[in-house]
Motif scaffolding. Sequence first.
Motif, short mmCIF file in Angstrom:
data_model
loop_
_atom_site.label_atom_id
_atom_site.label_comp_id
_atom_site.label_asym_id
_atom_site.label_seq_id
_atom_site.Cartn_x
_atom_site.Cartn_y
_atom_site.Cartn_z
N THR A 1 0.82 -1.21 0.00
CA THR A 1 0.00 0.00 0.00
C THR A 1 0.85 1.26 0.00
O THR A 1 0.60 2.18 -0.79
N ILE A 2 1.86 1.31 0.85
CA ILE A 2 2.67 2.54 0.90
C ILE A 2 3.49 2.68 -0.38
O ILE A 2 3.68 3.80 -0.88
N ALA A 3 3.93 1.57 -0.97
CA ALA A 3 4.63 1.64 -2.25
C ALA A 3 3.70 2.19 -3.32
O ALA A 3 4.09 3.04 -4.14
N GLY A 4 2.45 1.71 -3.33
CA GLY A 4 1.48 2.20 -4.30
C GLY A 4 1.20 3.68 -4.12
O GLY A 4 1.05 4.43 -5.10
N ALA A 5 1.15 4.13 -2.88
CA ALA A 5 0.93 5.56 -2.62
C ALA A 5 2.10 6.40 -3.11
O ALA A 5 1.91 7.47 -3.69
N TYR A 6 3.32 5.89 -2.89
CA TYR A 6 4.49 6.61 -3.41
C TYR A 6 4.43 6.70 -4.94
O TYR A 6 4.69 7.75 -5.53
N GLU A 7 4.07 5.59 -5.59
CA GLU A 7 4.04 5.58 -7.05
C GLU A 7 2.97 6.51 -7.58
O GLU A 7 3.21 7.30 -8.50
N ARG A 8 1.79 6.46 -6.99
CA ARG A 8 0.72 7.36 -7.43
C ARG A 8 1.10 8.82 -7.22
O ARG A 8 0.66 9.69 -7.97
N GLN B 1 12.11 1.41 -4.05
CA GLN B 1 12.77 0.87 -2.87
C GLN B 1 11.79 0.06 -2.01
O GLN B 1 12.14 -1.00 -1.48
N THR B 2 10.56 0.56 -1.91
CA THR B 2 9.57 -0.11 -1.06
C THR B 2 9.09 -1.40 -1.69
O THR B 2 8.89 -2.41 -0.99
N TYR B 3 8.92 -1.41 -3.02
CA TYR B 3 8.56 -2.66 -3.69
C TYR B 3 9.67 -3.70 -3.55
O TYR B 3 9.41 -4.90 -3.42
N GLN B 4 10.92 -3.24 -3.56
CA GLN B 4 12.03 -4.17 -3.35
C GLN B 4 12.00 -4.75 -1.93
O GLN B 4 12.27 -5.94 -1.72
N ASP B 5 11.65 -3.89 -0.96
CA ASP B 5 11.47 -4.40 0.41
C ASP B 5 10.34 -5.43 0.45
O ASP B 5 10.42 -6.44 1.16
N LEU B 6 9.29 -5.17 -0.33
CA LEU B 6 8.13 -6.05 -0.35
C LEU B 6 8.52 -7.45 -0.83
O LEU B 6 8.15 -8.46 -0.19
N VAL B 7 9.25 -7.55 -1.94
CA VAL B 7 9.60 -8.88 -2.45
C VAL B 7 10.66 -9.55 -1.59
O VAL B 7 10.77 -10.79 -1.60
N TYR C 1 5.28 -12.58 -3.98
CA TYR C 1 4.38 -11.47 -4.33
C TYR C 1 4.70 -11.02 -5.76
O TYR C 1 5.50 -10.13 -6.00
N THR C 2 4.04 -11.64 -6.74
CA THR C 2 4.38 -11.42 -8.15
C THR C 2 4.13 -9.98 -8.58
O THR C 2 4.86 -9.44 -9.42
N TYR C 3 3.09 -9.34 -8.01
CA TYR C 3 2.82 -7.95 -8.38
C TYR C 3 4.00 -7.06 -8.03
O TYR C 3 4.28 -6.08 -8.75
N GLY C 4 4.72 -7.39 -6.98
CA GLY C 4 5.88 -6.59 -6.59
C GLY C 4 6.95 -6.58 -7.67
O GLY C 4 7.53 -5.53 -7.98
N TYR C 5 7.20 -7.74 -8.27
CA TYR C 5 8.20 -7.80 -9.35
C TYR C 5 7.74 -7.00 -10.57
O TYR C 5 8.55 -6.32 -11.23
N ILE D 1 8.30 -3.39 -9.84
CA ILE D 1 9.73 -3.04 -9.92
C ILE D 1 10.15 -2.84 -11.37
O ILE D 1 10.83 -1.86 -11.71
N SER D 2 9.74 -3.74 -12.26
CA SER D 2 10.08 -3.60 -13.69
C SER D 2 9.49 -2.32 -14.27
O SER D 2 10.15 -1.60 -15.01
#
Length: 361
Positions: free
Chosen positions: A302-309, A318-324, A330-334, A337-338
Amino acid sequence: MPVKRILYLWGLVVLLLASACAGEEANRERMVNLSEVKDDEEAQLKNLDAAILQSKRDGSLYARRAVVLLRKGELEKALDDANNAVRLTKNEPYTLFVKAQVLRALNRQEEALPLALQAERNSYQSSSLYVLLGELYLQRNDYKQAKLYLDKAQDLSPKDAYAFYYRGRVQEATGDTARAVRNYKLALEQQPNFMQPHRELVGILVNRGEYAAALPYLKAAEKLDPEEGRLWYYKGLLYQGEQRQDSALYSFNKAVALNDTLSGAHYRLGMAAYTQGNNSLALEHLEKVYRKYKREPKYLSTIAGAYERNGQYIKALQTYQDLVDVEPRYTYGYQAISRLKYKLTRPVPDSIAVYRTNIEQ
């Protein structure tokens, strides 16, 4: 020696106040509910001020005034008097105890603990001292030591409401909520207007989904302290469990307004703001609780999505990398990241070249 009263008034309502009595009861104190104290505090202070003017070297007078000031919530003044009491009485154990109480009220627990231990070593025995030590060790998550001192408190005072309460806190912290509920109820049997056991019972019952059972304790606690932040948080959880989302959000907002350290309330407010598309507000709440939730996939997503939005692509990456790292499946995280790496590394159009091409055409 005159009899002195003892008071606990922890946080906004309860802090520990103590005194010693003569003869056999010299090291025993009686708990007194703040609302039941009838003494005129201003008259007490006036009398003690006059006595100290007459006898400036009497440390016991400073200790007594420190207790009154502590009860009034004038903590810095209470600390000045406690310091004078300790200096003049050459570390007499009761004055050490008084100073430890004041330091605890000032949230200076690391300074309070050695003083309370020194009072014990100097042969000061009282249920109130042992409750204080139990509470201080509870805050250090040293549950074994906390229980040891609470046992000592109840050996001296088997019906000590505060010993029951803190014993419940230790049991709740170690996962024994059934015994915690029993001890909170025992505390209330001794002192029905003790807000904290009401509040803790609300929290346990709401977490169990027993909303109807929680309601009487919630109402009782609200009457005793309507401005207690954690109580508003539990109220929000109750409303959330009843699918009353607007009331829940109001309660969570009230909770953090009263106590900004309530991570659960910030988490829920942040999640709700993200769902509503308010990314800046979501980040305002979610960033405050990163240390607590940094290993939870839902929070990180959620916080990664908020940063991206919000266009904060580096933080999002960085947060998506922490997520995976936390949840490798968590395939959505990869995918995120891409996507972000492409956004961050794609060539930036040469606006001047584009402008010139348009002119030439």
